[in-house]
Design an enzyme around this catalytic site. Structure first.
Site, PDB file in Angstrom:
ATOM      1  CG  HIS A 106       8.661  -2.843  11.567  1.00 16.69           C
ATOM      2  ND1 HIS A 106       9.185  -3.743  10.662  1.00 16.69           N
ATOM      3  CD2 HIS A 106       7.453  -2.485  11.064  1.00 16.69           C
ATOM      4  CE1 HIS A 106       8.341  -3.914   9.661  1.00 16.69           C
ATOM      5  NE2 HIS A 106       7.278  -3.166   9.876  1.00 16.69           N
ATOM      6  NE  ARG A 139       4.220   0.601  15.619  1.00 18.57           N
ATOM      7  CZ  ARG A 139       4.337  -0.043  14.462  1.00 18.57           C
ATOM      8  NH1 ARG A 139       5.399  -0.770  14.221  1.00 18.57           N
ATOM      9  NH2 ARG A 139       3.389   0.009  13.557  1.00 18.57           N
ATOM     10  CE1 TYR A 174       9.356   2.975  10.189  1.00 18.65           C
ATOM     11  CE2 TYR A 174       8.744   0.914   9.155  1.00 18.65           C
ATOM     12  CZ  TYR A 174       8.522   2.251   9.372  1.00 18.65           C
ATOM     13  OH  TYR A 174       7.452   2.861   8.769  1.00 18.65           O
ATOM     14  CG  HIS A 226       4.106  -8.615   4.780  1.00 16.74           C
ATOM     15  ND1 HIS A 226       4.364  -8.825   6.120  1.00 16.74           N
ATOM     16  CD2 HIS A 226       4.102  -7.269   4.608  1.00 16.74           C
ATOM     17  CE1 HIS A 226       4.507  -7.667   6.726  1.00 16.74           C
ATOM     18  NE2 HIS A 226       4.358  -6.699   5.840  1.00 16.74           N
ATOM     19  NE  ARG A 278      -3.809   0.075   2.148  1.00 16.66           N
ATOM     20  CZ  ARG A 278      -4.232  -0.785   3.079  1.00 16.66           C
ATOM     21  NH1 ARG A 278      -3.742  -0.748   4.284  1.00 16.66           N
ATOM     22  NH2 ARG A 278      -5.151  -1.683   2.780  1.00 16.66           N
TER      23      ARG A 278
END
Length: 723
Positions: free
Chosen positions: A605, A577, A481, A448, A418
């Site tokens: 992350h 988180r 991250y 992913h 996205r």
């Protein structure tokens, strides 16, 4: 509370007992996300941070909220308009969620404006002024006058709005000014719309001397030189507005060419339904009506702002040259283990598995791994799964160089990442021109997983080196991250990586995986099995505990199994988180579950899952995994993800005894989730501990940094459950 003596009901608890709590046992996903953004906004008010870093947090909170409306609220609005009765995890329909979201979002917007006013005053005290046009000096006006004529006037295009000229299209995130003007020559009023092109900066930096810095918004500049834009007109009324549109991309099932489909969908996204319309509070009602009707925004969420429209644009102010108002620059370390081998990644990995902790250890090690593979004549093949690679990507260039050198290179480019779809299309074309075999994966699943493999000829044998990451191959986010990179020359890991790539490129279902668990082929089931083992251990009187770190926790089946584990005596500490739909600390349901969230200089992350396996944590017997997946339905059911066990004793200890414990005992940037859904910031007390600062100031996780620096890494101890 320790894992040896958790509270547990005497009677055995069943899944049916958990279900009796009803949907109230979950928090709403969207409202939980808004609470995460509230924590980000709170960091903008945190006096422990330098002023410009507080401004950065404020900007991030605004950008986060924009994306939330463009995607999540847009989806709910679509359900509402289509009268779809789909309910959320906590039982609310779309209209109920939109109502509650509106209340919380308005509160967050108002709080952001309050924080902005405070920061503006504090910055002014430090010599960084965001001025109004009335405050310009003669020298500044002359400077802006020239820039207006050369840079602004040729770019902006005023447009009359009347019966002949309808209201023009306003793109997503479009910011505009609107005027009611009087023409004395014709004795008529005319409405003029002026959209600010996104190619122009929202804030302009003025010439400065020394430490003092002055900034002005572009709308102030336009109003200052209004007469040059509209000569001969009188300004009667004026207003400002900003538009957010539905930006989620939906792909038709019958799409024949995925690349062409995405190119078309990206164009459609810019013209999506108006979801949120923000207008300056001083915009007259008559002009507000023109805006609403012109944008066809009757179904949009409309908010009036008494302060700055477009909080996310404040990021442009942070560029001012005032290092004293920012975090002290940090230079990540290159892993000492690889330095020991003269920078030879393959030799270092062959000797022993390596875990690299970003951003404390540089992402350059991943680039070096790929660049070395591209240049090494013994490397015959490279495969890589790319999710996000950024706009300036050395990773892409390394893959292209390898292909141009005659190596077999395969890149899985995810078009459905996205807001990176357009960039990924660009990279795909670049790679194909270089001779890379580009694969787009599945139509309805996202790839992913963050995995790469390098096949190298060594003597008369082939050896495969693999990299498994919790984060993206992205040069910018890798600096902010926290993620883990795991390098191994394990033949079992290599065979599993090959099967994963065969799944994505050839749709060949993986069989006989030796180490890795993949979704959507069983990751949820594997997680549930690991939880069940802890339940069995608790029932047998053995130590039973779960430590898990992730970005989001939404999956109902996993949450219910965690509730069951809690009631069976398993001690559970979760570091989540962002979104957390699990309700901790409820008697008879989750009193043995603690949830915390860490928000600080870096964005947490990494996904790390630890299961005690009959030992008291931390212990070498525990099962430790890293993963690309959060515990969400989309990660389990609609994405290709990986979960990798850490079996090497050194790597196992580094992740468990350092990374996980540091996150658990952090008390400077941690928030604890209560059963009512509220997060409370932990009060550090006398024994302060900041996990980000700890990893910035201690040697690398590679196992050699401490020795070379001549000092020991401080041993972390868990003295209090959950921090």
């Amino acid at each position: 509370m320790s894992e040896a003596d958790p509270k547990v009901d005497e009677a055995a608890v069943s899944p049916a007992d958990i279900e009796e709590f009803g949907p109230e046992r979950y928090f709403n996903r969207e409202l939980s996300w808004l609470e995460f953004n509230r924590r980000v906004l709170e960091e903008a008010a945190n006096p422990a941070h330098p002023l410009l870093e507080r401004l950065r947090f404020l900007s991030i909170s605004g950008s986060n909220l924009d994306e939330f409306f463009m995607v999540r609220v847009a989806g709910l609005k679509g359900q509402q308009l289509q009268e779809i009765e789909e309910r959320s995890i906590d039982g609310r329909n779309a209209s109920e969620q939109l109502h509650d979201i509106g209340i919380v979002a308005d509160d967050l917007t108002a709080e952001a404006q309050r924080v902005w006013m405070v920061l503006r005053e504090r910055l002014e005290d430090e010599g960084v002024n965001v001025i109004h046009r009335e405050e310009m000096t003669k020298r500044e006006r002359e400077y802006l006058s020239e820039r207006f004529d050369e840079e602004i006037l040729p770019v902006i295009t005023p447009q009359a709005v009347d019966n002949v000229n309808p209201f023009p299209f306003v793109p997503n995130a479009g910011f505009g000014l609107i005027f009611n003007l009087y023409d004395p020559k014709t004795d008529e009023n005319i409405v003029e719309l002026l959209m600010i092109p996104q190619s122009l900066p929202r804030f302009m930096h003025l010439p400065s001397r020394g430490r003092a810095k002055r900034v002005i918004s572009i709308e102030s500049v336009i109003r200052e030189f209004f007469d040059r834009l509209f000569p001969g007109f009188e300004k009667r009324e004026a207003g400002a507005f900003r538009v957010l549109r539905d930006s989620d991309i939906e792909i038709e099932e019958e799409a024949e060419d995925l690349v062409l489909t995405f190119r078309s969908a990206i164009k459609r996204r810019r013209r999506g339904r108006v979801i949120r319309l923000e207008m300056a509070a001083d915009t007259p009602d008559s002009l507000q009506t023109v805006i609403r009707e012109g944008l066809e925004a009757d179904n949009a969420l409309i908010v009036e702002s008494s302060g700055l429209i477009g909080i996310s644009d404040l990021a442009q102010i942070i560029d001012v040259d005032r290092p004293d108002l920012k975090f002290e620059p940090y230079t990540p370390r290159f892993p000492e283990r690889i330095k020991e081998y003269g920078g030879d990644c393959f030799a270092a990995i062959k000797a022993k598995d390596i875990v690299v902790h970003h951003p404390y250890e540089t992402f350059d090690v991943v680039v070096s791994f790929l660049r070395q593979a591209a240049e090494d004549p013994d490397v015959v093949a490279i495969k890589m799964a790319l999710y996000r690679a950024g706009k300036q990507s050395e990773v892409i260039e390394a893959l292209a160089a390898a292909a141009e050198a005659g190596k077999s290179v395969t890149a899985v480019v995810e078009l459905k990442a996205r807001f990176d779809e357009e960039q990924n299309l660009y990279w795909a074309a670049r790679l194909e021109r270089a001779g890379v075999q580009v694969v787009y994966g599945f139509f309805d699943w996202k790839t992913h997983a963050k995995v790469s493999m390098v096949v190298r000829r060594e003597g008369d044998k082939m050896r495969t080196y693999t990299h498994w990451g919790t984060g993206n191959y992205h040069p910018v986010t890798s600096k902010i991250y926290t993620d883990l990179s795991y390098f191994t020359a394990s033949t079992r890991a290599a065979r599993d990586a090959a099967k994963m790539f065969n799944l994505v490129t050839g749709f060949v279902q993986p069989r006989g995986l030796e180490m890795v668990t993949l979704s959507p082929n069983g990751l949820r089931d594997r997680i549930l099995t690991l939880i069940d083992r802890e339940i069995d251990n608790a029932k047998e009187g053995k130590p039973a505990a779960i430590w898990a770190k992730m970005n989001q926790l939404v999956d109902k089946k996993v949450i219910d199994r965690l509730y069951l584990a809690s009631q069976s005596g398993v001690s559970i500490d979760l570091i989540v988180r962002g979104i957390c739909c699990l309700r901790p600390g409820v008697d008879g349901l989750s009193e043995n579950i603690r949830v915390k969230s860490i928000v600080g200089r870096f964005l947490e992350h990494s996904r790390i899952f630890v299961f005690a396996n009959g030992a008291r944590l931390p212990h070498r017997k525990a099962r430790v995994y890293i993963s690309s997946a959060d515990w969400m339905p989309r990660n389990f059911d609609r994405r290709v993800e990986h979960m990798m066990p850490l079996e090497n004793p050194t790597v196992h200890a580094q992740v468990l005894d350092q990374v996980m414990i540091a996150n658990l005992i952090d008390n400077e940037q941690s928030w604890v989730l209560g059963p009512d859904g509220r997060y409370e910031r932990i009060e550090p007390g006398k024994r302060r501990f900041n996990c980000h600062h700890y990893f910035m100031t201690n040697p690398s996780l590679s196992g050699r940094g401490a020795a070379l620096a001549g000092k020991r890494v401080p041993k972390l101890r868990l003295t209090q459950r959950g921090g």
